[in-house]
Design an enzyme around this catalytic site. Sequence first.
Site, PDB file in Angstrom:
ATOM      1  N   ASP A   1       0.829  -1.126   0.084  1.00 27.06           N
ATOM      2  CA  ASP A   1      -0.099   0.065   0.045  1.00 27.06           C
ATOM      3  C   ASP A   1       0.778   1.405   0.045  1.00 27.06           C
ATOM      4  O   ASP A   1       2.212   1.128   0.209  1.00 27.06           O
ATOM      5  CB  ASP A   1      -1.122  -0.024   1.122  1.00 27.06           C
ATOM      6  CG  ASP A   1      -0.437  -0.410   2.448  1.00 27.06           C
ATOM      7  OD1 ASP A   1       0.994  -0.307   2.388  1.00 27.06           O
ATOM      8  OD2 ASP A   1      -0.907  -0.513   3.221  1.00 27.06           O
TER       9      ASP A   1
ATOM     10  N   HIS B   1      -7.143  -4.241  10.147  1.00 23.54           N
ATOM     11  CA  HIS B   1      -6.795  -4.143   8.716  1.00 23.54           C
ATOM     12  C   HIS B   1      -5.627  -4.706   8.231  1.00 23.54           C
ATOM     13  O   HIS B   1      -4.698  -4.854   9.089  1.00 23.54           O
ATOM     14  CB  HIS B   1      -6.927  -2.675   8.336  1.00 23.54           C
ATOM     15  CG  HIS B   1      -5.868  -1.872   8.684  1.00 23.54           C
ATOM     16  ND1 HIS B   1      -6.172  -0.770   9.294  1.00 23.54           N
ATOM     17  CD2 HIS B   1      -4.440  -1.935   8.459  1.00 23.54           C
ATOM     18  CE1 HIS B   1      -4.813  -0.116   9.487  1.00 23.54           C
ATOM     19  NE2 HIS B   1      -3.834  -0.796   8.975  1.00 23.54           N
TER      20      HIS B   1
ATOM     21  N   GLU C   1      -9.437  -1.973   5.067  1.00 25.59           N
ATOM     22  CA  GLU C   1     -10.238  -1.507   6.185  1.00 25.59           C
ATOM     23  C   GLU C   1     -11.505  -2.567   6.642  1.00 25.59           C
ATOM     24  O   GLU C   1     -12.334  -3.065   5.648  1.00 25.59           O
ATOM     25  CB  GLU C   1     -10.498  -0.146   6.115  1.00 25.59           C
ATOM     26  CG  GLU C   1      -9.518   0.793   6.148  1.00 25.59           C
ATOM     27  CD  GLU C   1      -8.924   0.989   7.566  1.00 25.59           C
ATOM     28  OE1 GLU C   1      -8.899   0.067   8.428  1.00 25.59           O
ATOM     29  OE2 GLU C   1      -8.450   2.375   7.899  1.00 25.59           O
TER      30      GLU C   1
HETATM   31  C1  GLP Z   1      -0.127   0.654   8.432  1.00 23.52           C
HETATM   32  C2  GLP Z   1      -0.138  -0.044   7.426  1.00 23.52           C
HETATM   33  C3  GLP Z   1      -0.314  -1.632   7.688  1.00 23.52           C
HETATM   34  C4  GLP Z   1       0.165  -2.097   8.926  1.00 23.52           C
HETATM   35  C5  GLP Z   1      -0.367  -1.221   9.981  1.00 23.52           C
HETATM   36  C6  GLP Z   1       0.219  -1.501  11.412  1.00 23.52           C
HETATM   37  O1  GLP Z   1      -1.652   1.003   8.506  1.00 23.52           O
HETATM   38  N1  GLP Z   1      -0.792   0.253   6.225  1.00 23.52           N
HETATM   39  O2  GLP Z   1      -0.088  -2.489   6.644  1.00 23.52           O
HETATM   40  O3  GLP Z   1      -0.029  -3.235   9.338  1.00 23.52           O
HETATM   41  O4  GLP Z   1      -0.117   0.096   9.723  1.00 23.52           O
HETATM   42  O5  GLP Z   1       1.293  -0.724  11.917  1.00 23.52           O
HETATM   43  P1  GLP Z   1       2.241  -1.093  13.019  1.00 23.52           P
HETATM   44  O6  GLP Z   1       3.099  -2.259  12.665  1.00 23.52           O
HETATM   45  O7  GLP Z   1       3.251   0.292  13.097  1.00 23.52           O
HETATM   46  O8  GLP Z   1       1.327  -1.523  14.199  1.00 23.52           O
END
Ligand code: GLP
Length: 252
Positions: A69, A139, A144
């Site tokens: 993404d 997500h 989402e």
């Molecule tokens: C973002 C990304 C996701 C990721 C999420 C969690 O929203 N698009 O792919 O899994 O963050 O982030 P973190 O690993 O910092 O908790």
Amino acid sequence: MQTVNIRVFDTPHDAGIYVAALAEQVIQSRPDPVLGLATGSTPIPFYDALVGLHRCGLDLSSVTTINLDEYIGLPPTHEQSYAYFMHRHLFSRTNIRPENIHIPNGMADDLVAECARYDDVIRQHPIHLQILGIGVNGHIGFNEPDDLLLSKTHVVELRPETVRSNARFFERIEDVPRRAITMGVQAILQADQIVLMAFGPEKADIIARSVLGEVRTDVPASILQLHKRVTVVLDRASAQGLFDESGRLREK
Ligand code: GLP
């Protein structure tokens, strides 16, 4: 997760080494390995460990990478863009070739055409190993919670809880983009192998719901239960909800 494959590590660092070893197996076992990659804080120990393996001799020049993404409206030079994140944590530290790197272009004038272009990239490079983190609301990528999950690459409006959660990376919450391009769930589910990573107590509840709960579109990660080769890589804090007092995996 027909066969639930769960690995619980003492630290994210140890977990990262394990996932890098899984990636090395994929990279060494084929001439044209394709890794599906994620951003967020969770996969950083994996990238550090993969860089470590590269420094010890693992050649990554044949690897193709496909990122999940990207925020809409952030250029690759913006520190919070996912393109910048990937260069900082992985690409600039290895010999992955620039022409083998694929990330959605969140600056494209025609976002519909950009989504179609990205689906073509995925079609041409079926993913052998997909790395996933998980949002606090379940997500994956930026798919989402919703009434339905979209199969193809698409533009998504980020949920308020996602904007709030990702605000920690920006100076002000107003600076967090409200839209993103994300790979759809089809490309994720078509990967040969999936590794879902999560660390910290704030992920414990959503991990339990994703692994043990019903498959529901309002818990997007629960669809991974439909895949035959998923490994869930956790630390003790994120694994809390999965095991009973005697350490046995709870019933679904
Ligand atoms: C973002 C990304 C996701 C990721 C999420 C969690 O929203 N698009 O792919 O899994 O963050 O982030 P973190 O690993 O910092 O908790």
